[in-house]
Design a protein around this motif. Structure first.
Motif, short mmCIF file in Angstrom:
data_model
loop_
_atom_site.label_atom_id
_atom_site.label_comp_id
_atom_site.label_asym_id
_atom_site.label_seq_id
_atom_site.Cartn_x
_atom_site.Cartn_y
_atom_site.Cartn_z
N GLN A 1 0.77 -1.22 -0.12
CA GLN A 1 -0.11 0.08 -0.22
C GLN A 1 0.83 1.35 -0.05
O GLN A 1 0.64 2.04 -0.68
N GLN A 2 1.85 1.25 0.81
CA GLN A 2 2.72 2.29 0.95
C GLN A 2 3.53 2.65 -0.44
O GLN A 2 3.79 3.57 -0.91
N LYS A 3 3.88 1.67 -1.05
CA LYS A 3 4.42 2.00 -2.54
C LYS A 3 3.60 2.26 -3.54
O LYS A 3 3.94 2.90 -4.41
N ALA A 4 2.28 1.78 -3.39
CA ALA A 4 1.18 2.09 -4.60
C ALA A 4 1.00 3.60 -4.06
O ALA A 4 0.75 4.13 -5.22
N GLU A 5 0.68 3.91 -3.01
CA GLU A 5 0.46 5.20 -2.59
C GLU A 5 1.54 6.39 -3.19
O GLU A 5 1.28 7.52 -3.76
N ARG A 6 2.85 5.87 -2.69
CA ARG A 6 3.96 6.67 -3.44
C ARG A 6 3.90 6.77 -4.90
O ARG A 6 4.35 7.78 -5.50
#
Length: 104
Positions: free
Chosen positions: A48-53
């Motif tokens: 999720q963090q990578k997708a949001e980034r």
């Protein structure tokens, strides 16, 4: 290639300005997402963090492309010469109706 690696590859492509690579990477991400089993909490949060980034980077890239297109339109349609002073303020020289050659 794992979905996490593809998200990192998309980040690298966005930072490098390689927008053409995003189609291939996006297709890979979609394929991986279809077969993704339910991840543990830590993995899900990392994805999720990578997708949001990447979403933030995509938004920034879109703003940059839009600004560049706007500037190109301005350059090609503007009858005046736009310059910048020593403080970075924009200044327009002339109105495009007169010419230095017209004085001779």
């Amino acid at each position: 290639m794992a979905i996490e690696d593809l998200l990192d590859e998309a980040r690298d492509a966005l930072l490098a300005g390689d927008l053409a690579a995003l189609e291939r990477i996006g297709t890979g991400i979609e394929a991986q997402a279809q077969t993704l089993s339910l991840p543990d909490k830590a993995t899900a949060e990392r994805l999720q963090q990578k997708a949001e980034r990447n979403a933030r980077l995509l938004e920034a890239a879109a703003r940059g492309v839009k600004a560049a297109l706007g500037r190109l339109t301005e350059i090609t349609t503007s009858p005046t010469l736009t310059t910048y002073d020593s403080r970075g303020r924009r200044a327009e020289v002339g109105d495009g109706t007169s010419s230095a050659l017209g004085r001779f």
